[in-house]
Design a protein around this motif. Structure first.
Motif, PDB file in Angstrom:
ATOM      1  N   UNK A   1       0.813  -1.315  -0.034  1.00 18.42           N
ATOM      2  CA  UNK A   1       0.156  -0.013  -0.085  1.00 18.42           C
ATOM      3  C   UNK A   1       0.826   1.296   0.038  1.00 18.42           C
ATOM      4  N   UNK A   2       1.876   1.398   1.001  1.00 15.89           N
ATOM      5  CA  UNK A   2       2.664   2.306   0.848  1.00 15.89           C
ATOM      6  C   UNK A   2       3.306   2.486  -0.425  1.00 15.89           C
ATOM      7  N   UNK A   3       3.805   1.516  -1.086  1.00 22.55           N
ATOM      8  CA  UNK A   3       4.634   1.730  -2.420  1.00 22.55           C
ATOM      9  C   UNK A   3       3.641   2.204  -3.393  1.00 22.55           C
ATOM     10  N   UNK A   4       2.416   1.890  -3.327  1.00 25.04           N
ATOM     11  CA  UNK A   4       1.342   2.346  -4.146  1.00 25.04           C
ATOM     12  C   UNK A   4       1.164   3.694  -3.955  1.00 25.04           C
ATOM     13  N   UNK A   5       1.271   4.353  -2.985  1.00 22.74           N
ATOM     14  CA  UNK A   5       0.845   5.699  -2.583  1.00 22.74           C
ATOM     15  C   UNK A   5       2.237   6.431  -3.292  1.00 22.74           C
ATOM     16  N   UNK A   6       3.221   6.090  -3.491  1.00 26.75           N
ATOM     17  CA  UNK A   6       4.458   6.524  -4.179  1.00 26.75           C
ATOM     18  C   UNK A   6       4.467   7.969  -3.432  1.00 26.75           C
ATOM     19  N   UNK A   7       4.771   7.826  -2.065  1.00 21.62           N
ATOM     20  CA  UNK A   7       5.286   9.178  -1.402  1.00 21.62           C
ATOM     21  C   UNK A   7       6.585   9.767  -1.632  1.00 21.62           C
ATOM     22  N   UNK A   8       6.641  10.962  -1.367  1.00 22.75           N
ATOM     23  CA  UNK A   8       7.942  11.510  -1.774  1.00 22.75           C
ATOM     24  C   UNK A   8       8.952  11.473  -0.665  1.00 22.75           C
ATOM     25  N   UNK A   9       8.210  11.002   0.729  1.00 22.33           N
ATOM     26  CA  UNK A   9       9.178  10.683   1.734  1.00 22.33           C
ATOM     27  C   UNK A   9       8.238   9.614   2.851  1.00 22.33           C
ATOM     28  N   UNK A  10       8.973   8.723   3.343  1.00 19.78           N
ATOM     29  CA  UNK A  10       8.336   7.976   4.496  1.00 19.78           C
ATOM     30  C   UNK A  10       9.043   8.212   5.821  1.00 19.78           C
ATOM     31  N   UNK A  11       8.262   8.845   6.855  1.00 17.72           N
ATOM     32  CA  UNK A  11       8.801   9.073   8.093  1.00 17.72           C
ATOM     33  C   UNK A  11       8.751   7.649   8.932  1.00 17.72           C
TER      34      UNK A  11
END
Length: 325
Positions: free
Chosen positions: A108-118
């Motif tokens: 799910x996180x990969x699918x969101x394609x965030x600029x940064x994961x904290x």
């Protein structure tokens, strides 16, 4: 794809910016830092990785509640697209897409394609494999330090502020926290008779308490309270009989998932000899504001001070009513 990471805790009034707006308003409206921030920005995270953000992040995933609270407080809440299952403050955080708790959804996180994961240092023991999967997928992962005192908490807030383009707002929050802590320290000088305090973070039969080397120990040191478990290191389980022998003047209950938590302590077998029971000094304190190393931590210190020394700091019950209002 699931990987373990994090917990409910990493363990208020919104500070105002120079324009007189609350930090939450800044988050909702998009802060002035959007125009003033200078990028690229490079910071070293808790595991020694040098992380560079080429531009102000527009999509952020937060993996623990303390990170989320900091992000919203500095004004970056508008960019947060997902958080942990335990994110409950501010109210806007409850509406975020959830990525899991102790087990987070890598896909799910990969699918969101965030600029940064904290991410957070406290979760590395169970979540490092999942974090590496995120890195391998090309995501930028910044592991936030697990702050162990106020100074490290200030540094964490400043660092997240810098990485998101809200340094000025972060500095303002830190300054407000420092002022609150200094105010509490000054009031604590009036303490002439130290009270013995037992901090209960889980109920019987497995009663856990924080000893030396914990944030709660620093809280009690600041307000001149005596931690009856100070001879123990870290978080320890204490037998009820030993608690009775140490005879605390105040018992702080730091959990609220049991509606009768305080009543249960009063009715605990053998506890009728404890001073805290006799003096009706069993007080429930919000665990979130005392364990999450973020903007509300100074309020947590004040709540502890009011629970231990209501005659100096004011009644804890009144403070809770004020917060609810």
């Amino acid at each position: 794809m699931l990987a373990a990471c994090g917990s409910a805790d990493d363990s208020a009034e919104q500070p105002q910016n120079q324009d007189g707006e609350t930090e939450q308003q800044t988050a909702d409206q998009g802060g002035k830092a959007d125009q003033e921030a200078t990028f690229p920005v490079t910071e070293t995270d808790a595991v020694g990785n040098e992380i560079t953000l080429e531009k102000q992040p527009e999509k952020i995933v937060s993996m623990v509640p303390s990170n989320t609270e900091i992000l919203f407080a500095v004004g970056a809440g508008k960019a947060v697209v997902a958080g942990s299952d335990f994110d409950d403050y501010p109210e806007e955080a409850q509406k975020l897409e959830k990525i899991g708790g102790q087990e987070f959804n890598v896909e799910k996180i990969v699918g969101l394609q965030p600029d940064v994961v904290f991410a957070h240092e406290s979760a590395l023991g169970v979540g490092e494999e999942g974090l590496q999967q995120l890195r391998d997928a090309g995501l930028t992962v910044f592991v936030v330090k697990n702050a162990t005192d106020f100074d490290e908490t200030y540094g964490t807030i400043q660092q997240i502020g810098k990485l998101t383009g809200y340094s000025a707002e972060a500095e303002e929050i830190v300054s407000g926290m420092q002022d609150k802590v200094d105010e509490i320290k000054e009031k604590a000088e009036a303490v002439t008779d130290k009270k013995k305090v037992f901090v209960e973070t889980s109920p019987a039969p497995d009663i856990y308490t924080p000893g030396s080397g914990t944030f709660m120990q620093q809280f009690l040191d600041i307000i001149h309270g005596e931690n009856v478990a100070a001879d123990q290191q870290g978080w320890v389980m204490m037998d009820p009989e030993e608690i009775v022998n140490r005879n605390p003047d105040v018992i702080m209950v730091m959990y609220d998932y049991i509606d009768t938590a305080v009543e249960d302590v009063y009715s605990r077998e053998g506890f009728d000899a404890v001073t805290a029971i006799k003096e009706k000094a069993v007080i429930q304190v919000d665990e979130n504001i005392t364990s999450r190393t973020g903007p509300r931590l100074a309020e947590g210190l004040e709540a502890v001070a009011k629970a231990v020394y209501p005659e100096i700091f004011g009644e804890a019950e009144q403070d809770e009513e004020d917060q609810a209002a």
